[in-house]
Design an enzyme around this catalytic site. Structure first.
Site, PDB file in Angstrom:
ATOM      1  N   TYR A 228      73.530 -80.462  38.604  1.00  8.13           N
ATOM      2  CA  TYR A 228      72.559 -80.265  39.677  1.00  8.13           C
ATOM      3  C   TYR A 228      73.247 -79.992  41.012  1.00  8.13           C
ATOM      4  O   TYR A 228      72.608 -79.515  41.954  1.00  8.13           O
ATOM      5  CB  TYR A 228      71.659 -81.501  39.852  1.00  8.13           C
ATOM      6  CG  TYR A 228      70.760 -81.834  38.695  1.00  8.13           C
ATOM      7  CD1 TYR A 228      70.663 -81.016  37.562  1.00  8.13           C
ATOM      8  CD2 TYR A 228      69.995 -82.997  38.725  1.00  8.13           C
ATOM      9  CE1 TYR A 228      69.834 -81.358  36.510  1.00  8.13           C
ATOM     10  CE2 TYR A 228      69.160 -83.339  37.680  1.00  8.13           C
ATOM     11  CZ  TYR A 228      69.098 -82.525  36.563  1.00  8.13           C
ATOM     12  OH  TYR A 228      68.268 -82.881  35.526  1.00  8.13           O
TER      13      TYR A 228
ATOM     14  N   HIS B  73      74.248 -84.485  28.679  1.00  7.21           N
ATOM     15  CA  HIS B  73      73.138 -83.667  29.182  1.00  7.21           C
ATOM     16  C   HIS B  73      72.489 -82.792  28.108  1.00  7.21           C
ATOM     17  O   HIS B  73      71.267 -82.732  27.991  1.00  7.21           O
ATOM     18  CB  HIS B  73      73.635 -82.798  30.344  1.00  7.21           C
ATOM     19  CG  HIS B  73      72.549 -82.356  31.269  1.00  7.21           C
ATOM     20  ND1 HIS B  73      72.759 -82.088  32.601  1.00  7.21           N
ATOM     21  CD2 HIS B  73      71.224 -82.156  31.070  1.00  7.21           C
ATOM     22  CE1 HIS B  73      71.612 -81.721  33.158  1.00  7.21           C
ATOM     23  NE2 HIS B  73      70.673 -81.757  32.250  1.00  7.21           N
TER      24      HIS B  73
END
Length: 267
Positions: A39, A97
């Site tokens: 991110y 992730h």
């Protein structure tokens, strides 16, 4: 182990936008913040937390290891870098992730490195994200039953994924729902709007309450203070059996996220 049921998501929020969102959320009472290495906002989140004055002991911080850092010699060094950015000596939850099949690092290697991070005290809990049933089984085999705190998966009224959810519940793994509003698509749904009107609630509150009542954790995001405040109220919205039955009919396998090379073969 326990996963808080309501938190702040920060996907696609960077720079001043994520600083403002985190600060506003903390002022409103949020204490759970979800981020990820990819991110590119961990440093800004660390700054916002530091400037908020909220003690670290009151917070539950999640980050996720990115694919490029799955190798045994990279995962923990990358986590230490994340901790430096977040201005903390540990996270409360650390996730893989994406399973990223075929990326050159096999599941046993990165799951063992994840378990090592916990053993070193760099994270209090470990988990996975975007894993299907078979990959979750394999992950359990590596780290042991009871070690995987959550599987963070895409779930919304349009993607209810009953088979995977049932498996996770059988294993005692908390389901964390991301993209619960399906990129905002559910906000225009007439069934959800009708349910919201009956309860004097927003459609977003209805969708979040639907997830919460099934025992899922949710991590909605927003850059608007009024939406952050409104989302919190979903925790006190009680949908009845008829509401839940109507929402069950909205299933359409409406997956929004399944990137090539990262996503598994979905069940």
């Amino acid at each position: 182990m326990s996963i808080p049921s309501f938190g702040l998501g920060t996907f696609r929020l960077t720079g001043q936008a994520v600083i403002n969102s985190v600060k506003a959320a903390l002022e409103l009472g949020y204490r759970v913040i979800d981020t990820a290495q990819i991110y590119d906002n961990e440093a800004e989140i660390g700054q916002a937390i530091a400037e908020s004055g909220v003690p670290r002991s009151e917070l539950f911080i999640t980050t996720k290891i990115w694919v490029a850092n799955y190798a045994a010699d990279k995962l923990i060094p990358s986590l230490r870098e994340s901790l430096h950015k977040l201005r903390t000596d540990h996270v409360d939850l650390l996730l893989i992730h994406w399973p990223a099949p075929g990326n050159g690092v096999e599941l046993p290697e990165y799951m063992a490195a994840l378990a090592e991070a916990k053993a070193l005290g760099l994270t209090r809990q470990i988990g996975v994200s975007n894993f299907n049933i078979e990959l979750t089984r394999q992950a359990i085999e590596v780290v042991g039953k009871g070690e995987i705190a959550t599987n963070q998966i895409e779930l919304s009224p349009y993607l209810q994924n009953h088979k995977l959810v049932s498996f996770l519940k059988e294993q005692g793994i908390t389901v964390t729902s991301y993209m619960t509003l399906a990129y905002g698509k559910v906000l225009k749904d007439p069934v959800l709007a009708d349910i919201g009107a009956r309860h004097k609630a927003t459609v977003a509150q209805v969708a979040l309450a639907w997830a919460l009542q099934q025992g899922y954790a949710v991590i909605p995001s927003s850059t608007k203070r009024e939406n952050l405040a409104s989302n919190l109220l979903a925790q006190s919205l009680l949908l009845d059996a008829d509401d839940m039955a109507r929402i069950a009919t909205l299933e359409r396998n409406g997956r929004e996220v399944s990137p090539d090379g990262l996503a598994p073969a979905w069940d």
